[in-house]
Design a protein around this motif. Sequence first.
Motif, mmCIF file in Angstrom:
data_model
loop_
_atom_site.group_PDB
_atom_site.id
_atom_site.type_symbol
_atom_site.label_atom_id
_atom_site.label_comp_id
_atom_site.label_asym_id
_atom_site.label_seq_id
_atom_site.Cartn_x
_atom_site.Cartn_y
_atom_site.Cartn_z
ATOM 1 N N PHE A 8 49.303 54.667 74.139
ATOM 2 C CA PHE A 8 49.865 53.713 73.194
ATOM 3 C C PHE A 8 49.225 52.352 73.398
ATOM 4 N N PRO A 9 48.835 51.645 72.314
ATOM 5 C CA PRO A 9 49.221 51.837 70.907
ATOM 6 C C PRO A 9 48.411 52.895 70.146
ATOM 7 N N GLU A 10 47.388 53.478 70.781
ATOM 8 C CA GLU A 10 46.737 54.615 70.131
ATOM 9 C C GLU A 10 47.704 55.797 70.142
ATOM 10 N N HIS A 11 47.685 56.580 69.074
ATOM 11 C CA HIS A 11 48.483 57.806 69.032
ATOM 12 C C HIS A 11 47.506 58.981 69.020
ATOM 13 N N TRP A 12 47.129 59.376 70.215
ATOM 14 C CA TRP A 12 46.125 60.422 70.415
ATOM 15 C C TRP A 12 46.739 61.791 70.168
ATOM 16 N N ASN A 13 45.924 62.706 69.629
ATOM 17 C CA ASN A 13 46.429 64.059 69.352
ATOM 18 C C ASN A 13 46.049 65.068 70.431
ATOM 19 N N GLY A 14 45.432 64.584 71.504
ATOM 20 C CA GLY A 14 45.072 65.486 72.597
ATOM 21 C C GLY A 14 43.747 66.187 72.413
ATOM 22 N N VAL A 15 43.043 65.923 71.316
ATOM 23 C CA VAL A 15 41.775 66.598 71.031
ATOM 24 C C VAL A 15 40.617 65.759 71.576
ATOM 25 N N ARG A 55 57.511 59.623 74.855
ATOM 26 C CA ARG A 55 57.151 60.428 73.679
ATOM 27 C C ARG A 55 55.862 59.906 73.035
ATOM 28 N N ASP A 56 55.699 58.574 73.015
ATOM 29 C CA ASP A 56 54.520 57.979 72.385
ATOM 30 C C ASP A 56 53.218 58.420 73.056
ATOM 31 N N ASN A 57 53.308 58.833 74.311
ATOM 32 C CA ASN A 57 52.116 59.185 75.080
ATOM 33 C C ASN A 57 52.057 60.662 75.457
ATOM 34 N N ILE A 58 52.868 61.480 74.813
ATOM 35 C CA ILE A 58 53.057 62.846 75.284
ATOM 36 C C ILE A 58 51.771 63.669 75.291
ATOM 37 N N TYR A 59 50.881 63.472 74.317
ATOM 38 C CA TYR A 59 49.702 64.337 74.244
ATOM 39 C C TYR A 59 48.633 63.985 75.280
ATOM 40 N N THR A 60 48.799 62.828 75.950
ATOM 41 C CA THR A 60 47.887 62.540 77.061
ATOM 42 C C THR A 60 48.115 63.521 78.207
ATOM 43 N N LEU A 61 49.294 64.137 78.232
ATOM 44 C CA LEU A 61 49.566 65.132 79.275
ATOM 45 C C LEU A 61 48.632 66.330 79.133
ATOM 46 N N MET A 102 40.365 48.558 74.411
ATOM 47 C CA MET A 102 41.467 48.692 75.363
ATOM 48 C C MET A 102 42.505 47.612 75.094
ATOM 49 N N ALA A 103 43.733 48.041 74.823
ATOM 50 C CA ALA A 103 44.821 47.113 74.533
ATOM 51 C C ALA A 103 45.452 46.611 75.827
ATOM 52 N N TYR A 104 45.955 45.376 75.773
ATOM 53 C CA TYR A 104 46.611 44.821 76.948
ATOM 54 C C TYR A 104 47.564 43.707 76.551
ATOM 55 N N LEU A 105 48.499 43.417 77.444
ATOM 56 C CA LEU A 105 49.395 42.274 77.326
ATOM 57 C C LEU A 105 49.059 41.301 78.439
ATOM 58 N N GLU A 106 49.125 40.019 78.143
ATOM 59 C CA GLU A 106 48.823 38.993 79.141
ATOM 60 C C GLU A 106 49.907 37.929 79.107
ATOM 61 N N CYS A 118 47.354 45.220 85.919
ATOM 62 C CA CYS A 118 48.324 46.287 86.200
ATOM 63 C C CYS A 118 47.962 47.538 85.406
ATOM 64 N N VAL A 119 47.921 48.679 86.110
ATOM 65 C CA VAL A 119 47.501 49.945 85.510
ATOM 66 C C VAL A 119 48.651 50.945 85.597
ATOM 67 N N HIS A 120 49.088 51.436 84.448
ATOM 68 C CA HIS A 120 50.213 52.366 84.365
ATOM 69 C C HIS A 120 49.825 53.776 84.812
ATOM 70 N N GLY A 121 50.844 54.633 84.933
ATOM 71 C CA GLY A 121 50.622 56.022 85.321
ATOM 72 C C GLY A 121 50.761 56.987 84.156
ATOM 73 N N THR A 122 50.973 58.261 84.478
ATOM 74 C CA THR A 122 51.102 59.322 83.495
ATOM 75 C C THR A 122 52.197 59.007 82.473
ATOM 76 N N LEU A 123 51.876 59.192 81.199
ATOM 77 C CA LEU A 123 52.786 58.979 80.066
ATOM 78 C C LEU A 123 53.220 57.529 79.900
ATOM 79 N N GLY A 124 52.575 56.609 80.635
ATOM 80 C CA GLY A 124 52.924 55.193 80.505
ATOM 81 C C GLY A 124 51.974 54.462 79.577
ATOM 82 N N ASP A 125 52.108 53.145 79.529
ATOM 83 C CA ASP A 125 51.190 52.245 78.825
ATOM 84 C C ASP A 125 51.534 50.846 79.288
ATOM 85 N N PHE A 126 51.060 49.804 78.607
ATOM 86 C CA PHE A 126 51.325 48.448 79.104
ATOM 87 C C PHE A 126 52.804 48.129 79.153
ATOM 88 N N ARG A 127 53.633 48.850 78.393
ATOM 89 C CA ARG A 127 55.075 48.607 78.413
ATOM 90 C C ARG A 127 55.725 49.046 79.715
#
Length: 270
Positions: A57-64, A185-191, A11-15, A24-33
């Motif tokens: 993100f930073p993983e680029h998942w393909n939805g599979v 866009r970086d997180n689109i396939y999590t949808l 699990m990636a994170y910024l501190e 802090c936990v992001h929502g749909t299509l979000g990430d630590f950014r």
Amino acid sequence: MQTIKVNGYDMAYLEVGQGHPLVCVHGTLGDFRTWYAVLGPLSKKHRVIAVSLRHFFPEHWNGVGDDYRMARHVDDVIAFIEQITPRPVDLMGHSRGGHICFRVAQARPDLLRKVILAEPGGDFDPSLDPTVKPGAPSALAARVLLSVNKVREGDIEGGLQNFVDLIDGEGSWRRLPAAAKQQLRDNIYTLLGQAHEARKPYNMADMLAIKTPTLLIGGSDTTGSLSTMWREMAKHIAGAKTAEIAHARHWMFEQDPEGFCRAVTEFLAG
């Protein structure tokens, strides 16, 4: 960026900052950014730890795969917090991330000092909303499914426009700056994963189970169910406090970072 291995996943994170941990936990299509606009102000008094959930993100998942589940993300956040010291931590979540944080507070209150839910996502069952028909998708879920179908058909921009305009009003996607659009866009396939994540609706017993001091925040200009759910939840969570960010919508911490940080820091200091 750093990583912590949780349940076999890095699990990636910024501190940033020093002080008591605020996860802090992001929502749909979000990430630590997602939290960039408020990291600076919040880190003046807190050790802010912004995570990216499994398959974002930073993983680029393909939805599979079949491991994109609300329950999996809840377990991951719990496992992440268990490796943070000192505990208990403060926990903040936005939208779907707010739902995750609610479930963490329900399952592991021993890990938490305070909880902040910024327009948490989800649905009510009939014990909280008598008009709900069990098993029937909410109006919001039905609209989100339109975005999912567009993504499946290869219409990424159409899916994103439908989703953002649904949440923040017509024309919102067009007005987003380029960096914000790229993050989505970086997180689109999590949808695609979210369409089948088996998320349970909230019920009255869930609300009564929350004993951790809780703040619910919303934007004054948010529309639809996201504008009303947090207010209704506050009525049933013992001792819950509320804050409304004036002239802001669902992504309130980007639209009024100063007002959002003021509400958060006052609650955490109280």
